[in-house]
Design a protein around this motif. Structure first.
Motif, short mmCIF file in Angstrom:
data_model
loop_
_atom_site.label_atom_id
_atom_site.label_comp_id
_atom_site.label_asym_id
_atom_site.label_seq_id
_atom_site.Cartn_x
_atom_site.Cartn_y
_atom_site.Cartn_z
N ASP A 332 28.28 129.64 42.03
CA ASP A 332 29.50 130.40 42.32
C ASP A 332 30.68 129.45 42.57
O ASP A 332 31.80 129.70 42.12
CB ASP A 332 29.30 131.30 43.55
CG ASP A 332 28.17 132.29 43.35
OD1 ASP A 332 28.03 132.79 42.23
OD2 ASP A 332 27.43 132.55 44.31
N LEU A 333 30.41 128.37 43.29
CA LEU A 333 31.46 127.39 43.58
C LEU A 333 31.98 126.78 42.27
O LEU A 333 33.19 126.63 42.08
CB LEU A 333 30.92 126.30 44.50
CG LEU A 333 31.89 125.15 44.84
CD1 LEU A 333 33.17 125.66 45.47
CD2 LEU A 333 31.23 124.14 45.76
N ILE A 379 29.24 116.96 39.42
CA ILE A 379 28.15 116.85 40.41
C ILE A 379 27.24 118.08 40.31
O ILE A 379 26.00 117.96 40.26
CB ILE A 379 28.72 116.70 41.84
CG1 ILE A 379 29.41 115.34 42.00
CG2 ILE A 379 27.62 116.87 42.89
CD1 ILE A 379 30.22 115.19 43.28
N ILE A 380 27.86 119.27 40.28
CA ILE A 380 27.06 120.51 40.24
C ILE A 380 26.26 120.59 38.93
O ILE A 380 25.10 120.99 38.92
CB ILE A 380 27.98 121.75 40.40
CG1 ILE A 380 28.62 121.73 41.79
CG2 ILE A 380 27.19 123.04 40.20
CD1 ILE A 380 29.73 122.76 42.00
N ASN A 381 26.87 120.15 37.81
CA ASN A 381 26.16 120.18 36.52
C ASN A 381 24.99 119.21 36.48
O ASN A 381 24.08 119.37 35.66
CB ASN A 381 27.13 119.84 35.37
CG ASN A 381 28.09 120.97 35.09
OD1 ASN A 381 27.86 122.11 35.51
ND2 ASN A 381 29.18 120.68 34.39
N SER A 382 25.00 118.18 37.35
CA SER A 382 23.92 117.19 37.38
C SER A 382 22.73 117.65 38.22
O SER A 382 21.73 116.95 38.31
CB SER A 382 24.44 115.85 37.92
OG SER A 382 25.47 115.36 37.09
N GLU A 387 18.27 123.44 42.70
CA GLU A 387 19.17 122.78 43.64
C GLU A 387 20.50 123.53 43.76
O GLU A 387 21.07 123.63 44.85
CB GLU A 387 19.43 121.33 43.19
CG GLU A 387 18.23 120.42 43.40
CD GLU A 387 18.34 119.10 42.65
OE1 GLU A 387 17.51 118.21 42.93
OE2 GLU A 387 19.23 118.97 41.80
N ARG A 388 20.98 124.06 42.62
CA ARG A 388 22.24 124.80 42.67
C ARG A 388 22.08 126.10 43.46
O ARG A 388 22.99 126.53 44.16
CB ARG A 388 22.73 125.12 41.24
CG ARG A 388 23.28 123.91 40.52
CD ARG A 388 24.13 124.30 39.33
NE ARG A 388 23.36 124.86 38.24
CZ ARG A 388 22.89 124.17 37.21
NH1 ARG A 388 23.11 122.87 37.14
NH2 ARG A 388 22.20 124.75 36.26
N ALA A 389 20.93 126.74 43.31
CA ALA A 389 20.69 128.01 43.99
C ALA A 389 20.40 127.81 45.48
O ALA A 389 20.69 128.67 46.30
CB ALA A 389 19.53 128.75 43.33
N LEU A 417 29.05 119.36 49.41
CA LEU A 417 28.14 120.24 50.16
C LEU A 417 28.82 120.78 51.43
O LEU A 417 28.61 121.94 51.80
CB LEU A 417 26.85 119.49 50.53
CG LEU A 417 25.97 119.07 49.33
CD1 LEU A 417 24.80 118.23 49.79
CD2 LEU A 417 25.48 120.30 48.57
N LYS A 418 29.64 119.94 52.06
CA LYS A 418 30.37 120.39 53.25
C LYS A 418 31.35 121.50 52.87
O LYS A 418 31.47 122.53 53.55
CB LYS A 418 31.11 119.21 53.89
CG LYS A 418 31.84 119.58 55.18
CD LYS A 418 32.57 118.39 55.77
CE LYS A 418 33.35 118.80 57.02
NZ LYS A 418 34.15 117.69 57.57
#
Length: 518
Positions: A332-333, A379-382, A387-389, A417-418
């Motif tokens: 979502d982010l 970062i999210i694509n890696s 891990e994303r969920a 992550l923060k």
């Protein structure tokens, strides 16, 4: 385009608004600075002179309302005169004529006529659902006709077949005939340009006009040209008779003076502006909104329109359902970050938000620029799907692998992550009891604007047309909600940029982690 002028006028007018009373000397000194700022921005001298004279005349004779400080009154007068100089109302391309409506594009070589022809055809096809035929009349520039044909292939729009050896006037007549036979609504004639205005060019333009009988003659001018663009517009209007202007490269770093001068000098409306190289990067010119942006008042109507165009309705609905349950994962982010990139990035959004224009430099200094979005998406694509969920499973070894895959380091991952945790907490608050925080906040704002009976919330801005949005903005202003001072939304602009929200933008939760205003 207008950033330098915006900074200069902003500092001049801010010095006025803080004072309780103004003398005539104060107004004269401020207008002298305004005059200098406009001249430095390359606005035509005759336009600057009439502008400052009109503001001075109104300022001296203006009745100061008890509820308004004199400084604010001067700002209003400058704003109103700026709108008047740019044209009171936005004027779109006129298609009220028997089909096929002929649009003739004129201008100097290199101003962007061919690309603009493709952009207008794309806009009329996608937004107005018109069947468009494009024809290149430029037989002089090498591969000009092939360039337009390629744009037609790229956008899926019909182009007139090229026949070698035909004259521009014959091509124009053939294009109109082909459009009639093909059932086209609009035919766009892309004429030849020169490096300068000459007699053969003007004779050719007049002959094409006689043969094709265009309903619109649009002059395409490079906004970076400066004062020469004003002379160009005047010459074309006298010899051919233009109906409107299209300014290209408005996303450039020019001073913007030509854009401000051309409407005042020619009396012809600026109909469209090119804001980028892509086919979709063409916008209607709204004088009031441009004046708002120049004076740092933001442009919330354009921001909502841009959001409505770029935000996927289905994704927004799915996001809303997840928010109601208080769920918000890294997928979502990533969607939110991509949507913000589509809307012009952080700088573009901040430039349109009331009272936030001055924040862009502070954000850049803090390293919060549009490159940050790209790094965060990388970062999210890696990460793996799991891990994303569920970001809680990210331990040191996983972060090390993700950092290597995205070209970042562990500290970047920790910051992301923060940021996600802050947004996820906010989502839980929004989806909580009593209709959620967002609904309560928007309901309170609706009440202030006299929009009661809306079910405790604001109307769906994404479903309103520009006129309704303008009316809503005026209603807000009448209720005392002025740009940069929306009640209940912190000290100006939209709620604090530390975990802030962008209400009404179809699911954009905001810009957490940005520095708060000092």
């Amino acid at each position: 385009m207008f950033e330098t002028l915006q900074d200069r006028l902003g500092s001049i007018l801010n010095g006025l608004t803080g004072r309780g009373a103004l003398s005539e000397a104060d107004v004269s000194a401020a207008l002298r600075e305004v005059r200098r700022a406009l001249l430095e921005a390359d606005v035509a001298l005759e336009v600057v002179r009439s502008f400052t004279d009109a503001v001075r005349e109104k300022a001296v004779g203006a009745e100061i309302l008890k509820s308004i400080k004199p400084g604010q009154m001067v700002v209003k007068l400058v704003h109103d005169e700026l709108v008047s100089m740019l044209g009171d109302e936005g004027v779109s391309i006129d298609l009220n004529a028997a089909a096929p409506v002929v649009i003739m594009m004129v201008g100097l070589q290199g101003s962007g006529k061919t690309t603009t022809s493709g952009k207008i055809a794309n806009r009329l096809t996608t937004r107005d659902k018109k069947k468009v035929l494009m024809a290149s009349l430029d037989t002089r520039r090498p591969a000009a006709q092939e360039q337009l044909r390629q744009l037609g292939v790229q956008t899926g729009i019909d182009t007139l077949p090229i026949i070698a050896g035909q004259s521009p006037t014959d091509i124009a007549a053939r294009a109109v005939q082909a459009a009639k036979l093909g059932g086209h609504d609009v035919v766009i004639l892309d004429t030849a340009g020169r490096t300068h205005i000459d007699e053969p060019l003007m004779i050719e333009m007049a002959e094409i006009k006689r043969k094709s009988n265009p309903h619109e003659i649009l002059l395409v001018a490079d906004a970076l040209t400066g004062q020469d663009a004003v002379n160009l517009a005047r010459n074309f209007d006298e010899r051919v008779g233009i109906t409107g202007l299209v300014l290209t490269r408005m996303d450039g770093d020019g001073r913007g003076g030509a854009a401000l001068s051309m409407r005042a000098v020619t009396g012809k409306p600026i109909k469209l502006i090119g804001v980028g190289e892509k086919m979709g990067e063409l916008e209607e010119f709204h004088p009031r909104r441009v004046a708002d942006r120049i004076l740092g008042m933001g442009d919330i109507v354009s921001l909502v329109e841009k959001a409505a165009e770029n935000i996927d309705a289905e994704k927004a609905a799915a996001m809303a359902a997840k928010m109601a349950k208080g769920k918000f994962d890294l997928n979502d982010l990533a969607d939110q970050l991509r949507q913000m990139q589509k809307m012009g990035g952080m700088g573009g959004i901040m430039g349109m938000m009331p009272g936030m224009a001055g924040m862009k430099d502070k954000m850049s200094a803090a390293g919060l620029d549009d490159k940050l979005f790209g790094r965060q998406i990388a970062i999210i694509n890696s990460m793996t799907r799991a891990e994303r969920a569920n970001p809680d499973i990210l331990k040191h070894s996983r972060k090390k692998r993700i950092a290597a895959g995205s070209g970042t380091d562990a500290s970047d991952i920790n910051k992301l992550l923060k940021m996600h945790r802050q947004m996820a907490d906010m989502m839980k608050m929004m989806g909580g009891k009593k209709g959620g925080m967002m609904k309560q906040m928007m309901g309170g704002l609706a009440g202030k604007m006299g929009l009661g009976g809306l079910g405790g919330g604001m109307p769906d801005l994404s479903k309103m047309d520009p006129k309704q949005l303008e009316a809503l903005a005026k209603q807000a202003e009448a209720a005392g909600i002025k740009p940069g001072s929306m009640p209940g939304l912190g000290g100006g602009g939209l709620p604090g940029l530390g975990g802030g929200r962008l209400p009404g933008l179809g699911g954009l939760p905001g810009l957490p982690g940005l520095p708060k205003k000092k």
